[in-house]
Motif scaffolding. Structure first.
Motif, PDB file in Angstrom:
ATOM      1  N   ALA A   1       3.110   5.790  -2.874  1.00  0.00           N
ATOM      2  CA  ALA A   1       4.321   6.655  -3.201  1.00  0.00           C
ATOM      3  C   ALA A   1       4.590   6.675  -4.691  1.00  0.00           C
ATOM      4  O   ALA A   1       4.902   7.763  -5.009  1.00  0.00           O
ATOM      5  CB  ALA A   1       5.795   5.614  -2.776  1.00  0.00           C
ATOM      6  N   LYS A   2       4.074   5.712  -5.611  1.00  0.00           N
ATOM      7  CA  LYS A   2       3.979   5.908  -6.953  1.00  0.00           C
ATOM      8  C   LYS A   2       2.968   7.014  -7.434  1.00  0.00           C
ATOM      9  O   LYS A   2       3.501   7.736  -8.450  1.00  0.00           O
ATOM     10  CB  LYS A   2       3.752   4.331  -7.414  1.00  0.00           C
ATOM     11  CG  LYS A   2       4.938   3.591  -7.439  1.00  0.00           C
ATOM     12  CD  LYS A   2       4.564   2.420  -8.121  1.00  0.00           C
ATOM     13  CE  LYS A   2       5.444   1.228  -8.289  1.00  0.00           C
ATOM     14  NZ  LYS A   2       5.018  -0.057  -8.904  1.00  0.00           N
ATOM     15  N   LYS A   3       2.090   7.078  -6.584  1.00  0.00           N
ATOM     16  CA  LYS A   3       0.723   8.081  -6.822  1.00  0.00           C
ATOM     17  C   LYS A   3       1.526   9.469  -6.650  1.00  0.00           C
ATOM     18  O   LYS A   3       1.179  10.416  -7.290  1.00  0.00           O
ATOM     19  CB  LYS A   3      -0.344   7.910  -6.126  1.00  0.00           C
ATOM     20  CG  LYS A   3      -1.327   6.665  -6.622  1.00  0.00           C
ATOM     21  CD  LYS A   3      -2.391   6.600  -5.737  1.00  0.00           C
ATOM     22  CE  LYS A   3      -3.360   5.291  -5.896  1.00  0.00           C
ATOM     23  NZ  LYS A   3      -4.425   5.095  -5.294  1.00  0.00           N
ATOM     24  N   SER A   4       2.127   9.666  -5.744  1.00  0.00           N
ATOM     25  CA  SER A   4       2.470  10.910  -5.140  1.00  0.00           C
ATOM     26  C   SER A   4       3.820  11.487  -6.012  1.00  0.00           C
ATOM     27  O   SER A   4       4.280  11.489  -6.956  1.00  0.00           O
ATOM     28  CB  SER A   4       2.854  11.328  -3.911  1.00  0.00           C
ATOM     29  OG  SER A   4       3.275  10.250  -3.111  1.00  0.00           O
TER      30      SER A   4
ATOM     31  N   GLU B   1       0.834  -1.133   0.117  1.00  0.00           N
ATOM     32  CA  GLU B   1       0.003  -0.111  -0.058  1.00  0.00           C
ATOM     33  C   GLU B   1       0.720   1.351  -0.149  1.00  0.00           C
ATOM     34  O   GLU B   1       0.747   2.089  -0.535  1.00  0.00           O
ATOM     35  CB  GLU B   1      -0.933   0.113   1.104  1.00  0.00           C
ATOM     36  CG  GLU B   1      -1.908  -0.910   1.081  1.00  0.00           C
ATOM     37  CD  GLU B   1      -2.740  -1.264   2.268  1.00  0.00           C
ATOM     38  OE1 GLU B   1      -2.929   0.057   3.325  1.00  0.00           O
ATOM     39  OE2 GLU B   1      -3.493  -2.001   2.595  1.00  0.00           O
ATOM     40  N   TRP B   2       2.049   1.231   0.992  1.00  0.00           N
ATOM     41  CA  TRP B   2       2.825   2.436   0.806  1.00  0.00           C
ATOM     42  C   TRP B   2       3.605   2.638  -0.321  1.00  0.00           C
ATOM     43  O   TRP B   2       3.738   3.704  -1.070  1.00  0.00           O
ATOM     44  CB  TRP B   2       4.034   2.453   1.842  1.00  0.00           C
ATOM     45  CG  TRP B   2       3.430   2.226   3.353  1.00  0.00           C
ATOM     46  CD1 TRP B   2       2.194   2.919   3.924  1.00  0.00           C
ATOM     47  CD2 TRP B   2       3.854   1.841   4.531  1.00  0.00           C
ATOM     48  NE1 TRP B   2       2.118   2.724   5.003  1.00  0.00           N
ATOM     49  CE2 TRP B   2       3.081   2.178   5.671  1.00  0.00           C
ATOM     50  CE3 TRP B   2       5.085   1.113   4.684  1.00  0.00           C
ATOM     51  CZ2 TRP B   2       3.506   1.600   7.059  1.00  0.00           C
ATOM     52  CZ3 TRP B   2       5.569   0.876   6.104  1.00  0.00           C
ATOM     53  CH2 TRP B   2       4.750   1.198   7.020  1.00  0.00           C
ATOM     54  N   GLU B   3       3.846   1.485  -1.175  1.00  0.00           N
ATOM     55  CA  GLU B   3       4.650   1.602  -2.718  1.00  0.00           C
ATOM     56  C   GLU B   3       3.625   2.246  -3.464  1.00  0.00           C
ATOM     57  O   GLU B   3       4.020   2.891  -4.177  1.00  0.00           O
ATOM     58  CB  GLU B   3       4.976   0.256  -2.823  1.00  0.00           C
ATOM     59  CG  GLU B   3       6.123   0.218  -3.998  1.00  0.00           C
ATOM     60  CD  GLU B   3       6.577  -1.164  -4.270  1.00  0.00           C
ATOM     61  OE1 GLU B   3       6.458  -1.384  -5.638  1.00  0.00           O
ATOM     62  OE2 GLU B   3       6.900  -2.087  -3.423  1.00  0.00           O
ATOM     63  N   ARG B   4       2.315   1.676  -3.680  1.00  0.00           N
ATOM     64  CA  ARG B   4       1.227   2.286  -4.146  1.00  0.00           C
ATOM     65  C   ARG B   4       0.982   3.731  -4.258  1.00  0.00           C
ATOM     66  O   ARG B   4       1.139   4.484  -5.090  1.00  0.00           O
ATOM     67  CB  ARG B   4       0.102   1.718  -4.127  1.00  0.00           C
ATOM     68  CG  ARG B   4      -0.076   0.112  -5.005  1.00  0.00           C
ATOM     69  CD  ARG B   4      -1.442  -0.426  -5.134  1.00  0.00           C
ATOM     70  NE  ARG B   4      -1.719  -0.593  -3.738  1.00  0.00           N
ATOM     71  CZ  ARG B   4      -2.040  -2.002  -3.271  1.00  0.00           C
ATOM     72  NH1 ARG B   4      -1.491  -2.991  -3.970  1.00  0.00           N
ATOM     73  NH2 ARG B   4      -2.271  -2.204  -2.188  1.00  0.00           N
TER      74      ARG B   4
END
Length: 122
Positions: free
Chosen positions: A119-122, A114-117
């Motif tokens: 992080a990719k969004k931001s 979830e954190w990785e997703r």
């Protein structure tokens, strides 16, 4: 004549005595043989009885030894069963611990994903 009759009677008496003693000797001899045979049979029976007693005593000793060994084997079996039950309980506890650890790791992986997703969004 009386003297001759007396002599004849004495001769007949002597002859009868000889015959009687001969028959008595035969009877005594036969009785001794019978007695010897009976004593021999009795000795054989006594020997057989002693052997049977010795065999019985040996069998009783062997049976006692088997009972002792059986008791030891039963105690050993009981101890092995207890150890196996303890190992099963320990393994069950280890499995539960591993399952809890796996659930914890799955939760961490899910959060990391979830954190990785994000992080990719931001």
């Amino acid at each position: 004549e009386a003297k001759e009759a007396a002599k004849e009677s004495e001769a007949k008496a002597a002859q009868l005595a000889k015959q009687s003693s001969g028959e008595e000797r035969k009877l005594v001899s036969q009785l001794q043989r019978d007695l010897g045979e009976r004593e021999s049979k009795l000795q054989a029976q006594e020997t057989e009885l002693r052997q049977q007693r010795a065999d019985r005593k040996q069998a009783e000793q062997e049976a006692s030894l088997v009972r002792t060994e059986l008791g030891a084997a039963q105690k050993s079996h009981a101890a092995d069963r207890e150890a196996a039950e303890k190992r099963r309980a320990d393994m069950s506890e280890t499995i539960k611990d591993l399952q809890r650890e796996m659930m914890h790791l799955k939760g961490q992986k899910k959060r990391a994903d979830e954190w990785e997703r994000e992080a990719k969004k931001s």
